[in-house]
Design a protein around this motif. Structure first.
Motif, PDB file in Angstrom:
ATOM      1  N   ASN A   2     -43.777 -18.601 -34.361  1.00  0.00           N
ATOM      2  CA  ASN A   2     -43.866 -17.157 -34.292  1.00  0.00           C
ATOM      3  C   ASN A   2     -44.590 -16.602 -35.507  1.00  0.00           C
ATOM      4  O   ASN A   2     -44.407 -17.066 -36.619  1.00  0.00           O
ATOM      5  CB  ASN A   2     -42.469 -16.526 -34.222  1.00  0.00           C
ATOM      6  CG  ASN A   2     -41.745 -16.916 -32.965  1.00  0.00           C
ATOM      7  OD1 ASN A   2     -42.328 -17.537 -32.100  1.00  0.00           O
ATOM      8  ND2 ASN A   2     -40.477 -16.551 -32.870  1.00  0.00           N
ATOM      9  N   GLN A   3     -45.410 -15.581 -35.292  1.00  0.00           N
ATOM     10  CA  GLN A   3     -46.125 -14.937 -36.371  1.00  0.00           C
ATOM     11  C   GLN A   3     -45.502 -13.570 -36.632  1.00  0.00           C
ATOM     12  O   GLN A   3     -45.645 -12.651 -35.842  1.00  0.00           O
ATOM     13  CB  GLN A   3     -47.613 -14.786 -36.024  1.00  0.00           C
ATOM     14  CG  GLN A   3     -48.318 -16.108 -35.810  1.00  0.00           C
ATOM     15  CD  GLN A   3     -48.403 -16.888 -37.099  1.00  0.00           C
ATOM     16  OE1 GLN A   3     -48.556 -16.312 -38.161  1.00  0.00           O
ATOM     17  NE2 GLN A   3     -48.310 -18.195 -37.009  1.00  0.00           N
ATOM     18  N   PRO A  44     -54.188 -18.195 -37.097  1.00  0.00           N
ATOM     19  CA  PRO A  44     -52.997 -17.448 -36.673  1.00  0.00           C
ATOM     20  C   PRO A  44     -53.297 -15.987 -36.387  1.00  0.00           C
ATOM     21  O   PRO A  44     -52.713 -15.395 -35.487  1.00  0.00           O
ATOM     22  CB  PRO A  44     -52.054 -17.608 -37.876  1.00  0.00           C
ATOM     23  CG  PRO A  44     -52.462 -18.894 -38.504  1.00  0.00           C
ATOM     24  CD  PRO A  44     -53.956 -18.963 -38.334  1.00  0.00           C
ATOM     25  N   LYS A  47     -54.236 -15.117 -32.786  1.00  0.00           N
ATOM     26  CA  LYS A  47     -53.261 -15.344 -31.720  1.00  0.00           C
ATOM     27  C   LYS A  47     -52.482 -14.067 -31.431  1.00  0.00           C
ATOM     28  O   LYS A  47     -52.091 -13.345 -32.351  1.00  0.00           O
ATOM     29  CB  LYS A  47     -52.291 -16.456 -32.105  1.00  0.00           C
ATOM     30  CG  LYS A  47     -52.902 -17.842 -32.180  1.00  0.00           C
ATOM     31  CD  LYS A  47     -51.814 -18.892 -32.382  1.00  0.00           C
ATOM     32  CE  LYS A  47     -52.394 -20.303 -32.367  1.00  0.00           C
ATOM     33  NZ  LYS A  47     -51.331 -21.331 -32.429  1.00  0.00           N
ATOM     34  N   ASN A  49     -49.027 -12.329 -30.148  1.00  0.00           N
ATOM     35  CA  ASN A  49     -47.605 -12.562 -29.982  1.00  0.00           C
ATOM     36  C   ASN A  49     -47.179 -11.921 -28.661  1.00  0.00           C
ATOM     37  O   ASN A  49     -47.205 -10.699 -28.522  1.00  0.00           O
ATOM     38  CB  ASN A  49     -46.809 -11.959 -31.135  1.00  0.00           C
ATOM     39  CG  ASN A  49     -46.858 -12.824 -32.381  1.00  0.00           C
ATOM     40  OD1 ASN A  49     -47.392 -13.932 -32.357  1.00  0.00           O
ATOM     41  ND2 ASN A  49     -46.309 -12.313 -33.470  1.00  0.00           N
ATOM     42  N   GLY A  70     -51.349 -22.802 -26.173  1.00  0.00           N
ATOM     43  CA  GLY A  70     -51.230 -22.610 -27.608  1.00  0.00           C
ATOM     44  C   GLY A  70     -52.237 -21.674 -28.220  1.00  0.00           C
ATOM     45  O   GLY A  70     -52.219 -21.454 -29.440  1.00  0.00           O
ATOM     46  N   ASN A  72     -52.152 -18.623 -27.875  1.00  0.00           N
ATOM     47  CA  ASN A  72     -51.337 -17.478 -28.253  1.00  0.00           C
ATOM     48  C   ASN A  72     -49.901 -17.933 -28.469  1.00  0.00           C
ATOM     49  O   ASN A  72     -49.550 -19.086 -28.177  1.00  0.00           O
ATOM     50  CB  ASN A  72     -51.414 -16.387 -27.175  1.00  0.00           C
ATOM     51  CG  ASN A  72     -52.819 -15.868 -26.979  1.00  0.00           C
ATOM     52  OD1 ASN A  72     -53.416 -15.328 -27.899  1.00  0.00           O
ATOM     53  ND2 ASN A  72     -53.366 -16.035 -25.786  1.00  0.00           N
ATOM     54  N   ASN A  73     -49.071 -17.047 -28.975  1.00  0.00           N
ATOM     55  CA  ASN A  73     -47.659 -17.343 -29.214  1.00  0.00           C
ATOM     56  C   ASN A  73     -46.783 -16.660 -28.168  1.00  0.00           C
ATOM     57  O   ASN A  73     -47.038 -15.510 -27.805  1.00  0.00           O
ATOM     58  CB  ASN A  73     -47.220 -16.831 -30.591  1.00  0.00           C
ATOM     59  CG  ASN A  73     -48.054 -17.393 -31.709  1.00  0.00           C
ATOM     60  OD1 ASN A  73     -48.230 -18.608 -31.812  1.00  0.00           O
ATOM     61  ND2 ASN A  73     -48.563 -16.519 -32.569  1.00  0.00           N
ATOM     62  N   VAL A  75     -43.292 -15.255 -28.223  1.00  0.00           N
ATOM     63  CA  VAL A  75     -42.301 -14.954 -29.261  1.00  0.00           C
ATOM     64  C   VAL A  75     -40.967 -14.492 -28.704  1.00  0.00           C
ATOM     65  O   VAL A  75     -39.961 -14.515 -29.413  1.00  0.00           O
ATOM     66  CB  VAL A  75     -42.843 -13.904 -30.249  1.00  0.00           C
ATOM     67  CG1 VAL A  75     -44.097 -14.422 -30.940  1.00  0.00           C
ATOM     68  CG2 VAL A  75     -43.118 -12.574 -29.552  1.00  0.00           C
ATOM     69  N   HIS A  94     -40.837 -23.143 -24.844  1.00  0.00           N
ATOM     70  CA  HIS A  94     -41.061 -22.233 -25.979  1.00  0.00           C
ATOM     71  C   HIS A  94     -39.752 -22.089 -26.757  1.00  0.00           C
ATOM     72  O   HIS A  94     -39.125 -21.020 -26.760  1.00  0.00           O
ATOM     73  CB  HIS A  94     -41.556 -20.882 -25.473  1.00  0.00           C
ATOM     74  CG  HIS A  94     -42.744 -20.975 -24.571  1.00  0.00           C
ATOM     75  ND1 HIS A  94     -44.011 -21.276 -25.031  1.00  0.00           N
ATOM     76  CD2 HIS A  94     -42.850 -20.864 -23.213  1.00  0.00           C
ATOM     77  CE1 HIS A  94     -44.850 -21.325 -24.018  1.00  0.00           C
ATOM     78  NE2 HIS A  94     -44.180 -21.076 -22.899  1.00  0.00           N
TER      79      HIS A  94
END
Length: 492
Positions: A2-3, A44, A47, A49, A70, A72-73, A75, A94
């Protein structure tokens, strides 16, 4: 991984960074991503979330196509029913995503970490979830039909412009490159001006036109039934509603038209440049639970229906169009100029037929396998769809949306999306116009002998699209929107 929504070097958050492209305006030197991370590396900051609401069925593919292996994330994942196999699988795939049953709690706790949201729930909750996301500045991908009713579709379309978010409806066939071929054929004048369109489907493929089920089952432990009900009128739980079979009940679904109409009507809507219809008329299949007396079940969609929509001439098609929709296995008869031995699309189960003064064009449900047959005996056939690459309807529709989210609201990527709400909203309204007519059909008055029904003194409903109003039968306007249960509302 997660970002978090941490400030970047120029004081903006990571989400603002993605939405505005602020990095380009900073003064420091940008090192190419391949130098930092090698070939194929995705920084990052590149990407999204993403949060998924409704993550089984179409929701499973929507979230994972947007995840894009992958690129994108994911979350946060939200679903009211954690017992479903695809919900469990999504959780497993995930493991770092936060898990929720109530999207409202998810937005309260995770909004600062979310850039975009996929909404793949039952029809009746599309609007409230998408609106809540847009009000928080989140880009949204919403499954078809965009909404449960016409008013909701108009509200979401206007909200997308107000909040300047990137939007896409989940009618993935609109990203099928074969649809572009159909537009080109029409623009070249191969079939001339179109006057008649036939659309048909084998839906419903679930129980429909049946008596209201008895809601006497206990709610499964892993299901939050109250959140599943959302803005709809409160009823008890029964497996006849969830999962999937909700489509046949007006409280939750939009019937065969809602399920597949945004796929099938997409083709002529796009090719001919159609706008709001001006008239609608319908007939529906009857259900007989006892001899001679038809049962009309206002809570449920009919077993079959036929809807006729009238469209005025458009800038592209200088001809008024009569469009006929048939479901429940009904379909049009073979048209003139379709040569003997040439099959109807998809073996007659789902298809589109557009008839012009110079010939006709046919295709399957997603615009697949289109062909043109002209009056002078010529045939045009599109090349087969490619088997890989970003334009495939299997995943390209979601991937193109995520790329547009990164580029921003005013980007050419957003303007190039095939089903942003500026297109999907009016399309959905036209689809759901048929449901206004179908539901109005159950308001009819019987003759003295209980047979032979008709609209009270009228044969057609006339529609003022700009003002969202039936102009010749006010009672039908109750189906343009709906009454939300206490505690729920839809405001922009």
């Amino acid at each position: 991984m997660n970002q978090p929504d941490k400030p970047t070097g120029n004081g903006t958050t990571r989400r603002q960074f993605i939405q505005t492209g602020a990095l380009a305006a900073t003064s420091f030197f940008i090192v190419p991503r391949h130098v930092l991370g090698g070939k194929g590396f995705i920084a990052p900051s590149d990407k999204l979330n993403i949060a998924g609401v409704g993550i089984a069925g179409k929701g499973f593919s929507d979230t994972n196509n947007a995840f894009n292996k992958g690129a994108n994330n994911i979350v946060a994942l939200c679903d009211v029913d954690w017992s479903r196999d695809q919900v469990k699988k999504n959780f497993e795939q995930h493991p770092n995503a936060k898990r929720y049953k109530d999207y409202r709690e998810m937005f309260d706790k995770e909004a600062k970490n979310i850039d975009a949201v996929t909404v793949s729930t039952a029809d009746h909750t599309h609007a409230v979830i998408a609106m809540a996301a847009m009000q928080r500045g989140k880009h949204v991908y919403v499954q078809k039909p965009l909404t449960h009713n016409i008013y909701e579709a108009r509200m979401l379309t206007e909200a997308a412009r107000k909040y300047k978010v990137v939007t896409q409806m989940g009618n993935q066939g609109s990203s099928n490159p074969q649809q572009k071929q159909m537009v080109e054929w029409f623009d070249k004048g191969l079939i001339g001006k179109v006057h008649t369109v036939h659309l048909w489907t084998n839906r419903p493929v679930w129980p429909q036109g049946i008596p209201v089920p008895q809601a006497d089952a206990s709610v499964p432990a892993d299901l939050d039934w109250d959140v599943w009900i959302g803005p709809a009128q409160k009823v008890g739980y029964t497996p006849a509603y969830h999962p999937f079979k909700w489509r046949g009940w007006w409280n939750f679904g939009a019937g065969a038209l809602g399920d597949i109409g945004c796929h099938i009507m997409d083709v002529p809507f796009r090719v001919l440049g159609l706008g709001y219809p001006t008239e609608v008329e319908t007939s529906i299949g009857s259900v007989f639970l006892k001899d001679w007396t038809p049962e009309y079940i206002p809570e449920g969609c009919p077993p079959s229906s036929r809807v006729e929509l009238k469209f005025p001439e458009s800038a592209k098609n200088k001809q008024a169009v009569t469009m006929t929709w048939s479901d429940g296995g009904l379909r049009p008869f073979r048209p003139e100029f379709l040569p003997e031995g040439e099959p109807m699309p998809e073996n007659g189960e789902n298809g589109v037929l557009m008839i012009g003064d110079k010939g006709l064009m046919v295709c399957g449900m997603y615009g697949n396998d289109p062909k043109v047959y002209t009056k002078d005996g010529k045939k045009f056939e599109a090349a087969k769809i490619q088997t890989d690459g970003p334009a495939l309807p299997e995943n390209g529709h979601q991937v193109l949306w995520t790329e547009a989210c990164k580029a921003g609201f005013n980007s050419k990527e957003h303007k190039g999306l095939t089903s942003s709400f500026d297109f999907a909203g009016p399309l959905t309204e036209s689809v759901l116009m048929g449901n206004v007519a179908i539901r109005s059909y159950t308001l009819r008055n019987a003759n003295a002998n209980g047979r032979g029904f008709s609209y009270p003194g009228r044969k057609k409903l006339t529609w003022d699209g700009k003002n969202m109003k039936i102009t010749n039968f006010d009672e039908a306007n109750q189906f343009v929107s709906r009454k939300y249960r206490e505690g729920w509302s839809l405001t922009a």
